[in-house]
Enzyme design. Structure first.
Site, PDB file in Angstrom:
ATOM      1  N   HIS A   3       6.066  59.209  86.239  1.00 52.59           N
ATOM      2  CA  HIS A   3       4.856  59.740  85.745  1.00 52.59           C
ATOM      3  C   HIS A   3       3.569  59.959  86.627  1.00 52.59           C
ATOM      4  O   HIS A   3       3.656  58.909  87.497  1.00 52.59           O
ATOM      5  CB  HIS A   3       4.340  58.730  84.352  1.00 52.59           C
ATOM      6  CG  HIS A   3       3.190  59.307  83.888  1.00 52.59           C
ATOM      7  ND1 HIS A   3       3.245  60.492  82.973  1.00 52.59           N
ATOM      8  CD2 HIS A   3       1.683  58.917  83.830  1.00 52.59           C
ATOM      9  CE1 HIS A   3       2.123  60.862  82.430  1.00 52.59           C
ATOM     10  NE2 HIS A   3       1.129  60.075  83.158  1.00 52.59           N
ATOM     11  N   SER A  37       3.709  56.580  89.126  1.00 49.46           N
ATOM     12  CA  SER A  37       4.227  55.319  88.519  1.00 49.46           C
ATOM     13  C   SER A  37       5.859  55.702  88.060  1.00 49.46           C
ATOM     14  O   SER A  37       6.044  56.909  87.570  1.00 49.46           O
ATOM     15  CB  SER A  37       3.698  54.870  87.180  1.00 49.46           C
ATOM     16  OG  SER A  37       2.186  54.848  87.403  1.00 49.46           O
TER      17      SER A  37
HETATM   18  C1  GAR Z   1       6.509  65.765  87.835  1.00 50.52           C
HETATM   19  O1  GAR Z   1       5.018  65.836  88.489  1.00 50.52           O
HETATM   20  C2  GAR Z   1       6.429  64.609  86.927  1.00 50.52           C
HETATM   21  O2  GAR Z   1       5.919  63.541  87.412  1.00 50.52           O
HETATM   22  C3  GAR Z   1       5.991  65.211  85.659  1.00 50.52           C
HETATM   23  O3  GAR Z   1       6.367  66.399  85.836  1.00 50.52           O
HETATM   24  C4  GAR Z   1       6.754  67.078  86.849  1.00 50.52           C
HETATM   25  C5  GAR Z   1       7.885  67.569  86.991  1.00 50.52           C
HETATM   26  O4  GAR Z   1       8.176  68.185  88.231  1.00 50.52           O
HETATM   27  N1  GAR Z   1       6.396  64.484  84.665  1.00 50.52           N
HETATM   28  C6  GAR Z   1       5.269  64.157  83.601  1.00 50.52           C
HETATM   29  O5  GAR Z   1       4.291  64.691  83.465  1.00 50.52           O
HETATM   30  C7  GAR Z   1       5.960  63.278  82.494  1.00 50.52           C
HETATM   31  N2  GAR Z   1       5.036  62.942  81.528  1.00 50.52           N
HETATM   32  P1  GAR Z   1       9.645  68.734  88.742  1.00 50.52           P
HETATM   33  O6  GAR Z   1      10.110  69.431  87.581  1.00 50.52           O
HETATM   34  O7  GAR Z   1       9.555  69.528  90.052  1.00 50.52           O
HETATM   35  O8  GAR Z   1      10.553  67.384  89.002  1.00 50.52           O
END
Ligand code: GAR
Length: 195
Positions: A113, A140
């Site tokens: 997160h 986190s």
């Molecule tokens: C990341 O920043 C992750 O932390 C967030 O989505 C993004 C996905 O990026 N997750 C959340 O907000 C979960 N509630 P990615 O597809 O490039 O890994």
């Protein structure tokens, strides 16, 4: 760890995990990638990996039906662990209970997160942390429970917000840290070093 990755978005966290562990399968083997979004970046990226993928869209399905489909796929691939890497749905209690590990006392579902929990639970965490103008923020990694981003923490990492930061600078710094944090967290889980 025999794991399946669930992702809805760009797929940078998924890519980072897949590439880090591709020659360390004795630590973690990614058995498959499931996305709930057609055309998502993660499915595009996964075309270059030698790992099966499944698109399981929710569409008009009830959440329980959608999760039953996901569970069926995870079991078909032989997965015991789920790694959420930008999976943008809340998982239901029944689904989570199917991954509950009695001995460990938590689920075998890990999530990343983009905030220092318990601050900024839920969606748009980078945006809200940036708008709050705090001098630092963080990421986190935690086990998933029935609440929204409330499960037991595995680790957190902090980064500074510089005065001249645009939102893009801020988010980029956070995402770089996410990639480091997810790998470190997986090793902590492998060693049981998170209590
Ligand atoms: C990341 O920043 C992750 O932390 C967030 O989505 C993004 C996905 O990026 N997750 C959340 O907000 C979960 N509630 P990615 O597809 O490039 O890994």
């Amino acid at each position: 760890m025999k794991a399946v990755i669930l992702a809805s978005g760009e797929g940078t966290n998924a890519e980072n995990i897949v590439s880090f562990f591709q020659n360390k399968k004795e630590c973690l083997e990614v058995l498959g990638i499931i996305s709930d979004k057609a055309g998502s970046g993660v499915l595009e990226r996964a075309k270059g990996w030698d790992i099966p993928t499944a698109l399981i869209e929710k569409k008009s399905m009830k959440r329980s039906m959608h999760e039953r489909e996901i569970y069926r796929q995870v079991k078909e691939w032989g997965g015991h662990w789920l790694l959420l890497a930008g999976y943008m749905r809340i998982l239901g209690p029944h689904f989570i209970s199917r991954f509950y590990d009695e001995k460990r006392g938590h689920s075998r579902i890990i999530n990343i997160h983009p905030s220092l929990l318990p601050s900024f639970r839920g969606l748009r965490a980078y945006e809200r942390a940036f708008e709050a103008k705090a001098p630092f923020s963080g990421v986190s990694v935690h086990f998933v429970d029935e609440g929204m981003d409330t499960g037991q923490l595995i680790l957190q990492k902090k980064f500074n917000r510089l005065q001249e930061d645009s939102f893009e600078d801020f988010k980029k710094r956070g995402q770089h840290l996410e990639h480091i944090a997810y790998i470190e967290a997986i090793f902590k889980v492998l060693k049981g070093d998170y209590r």
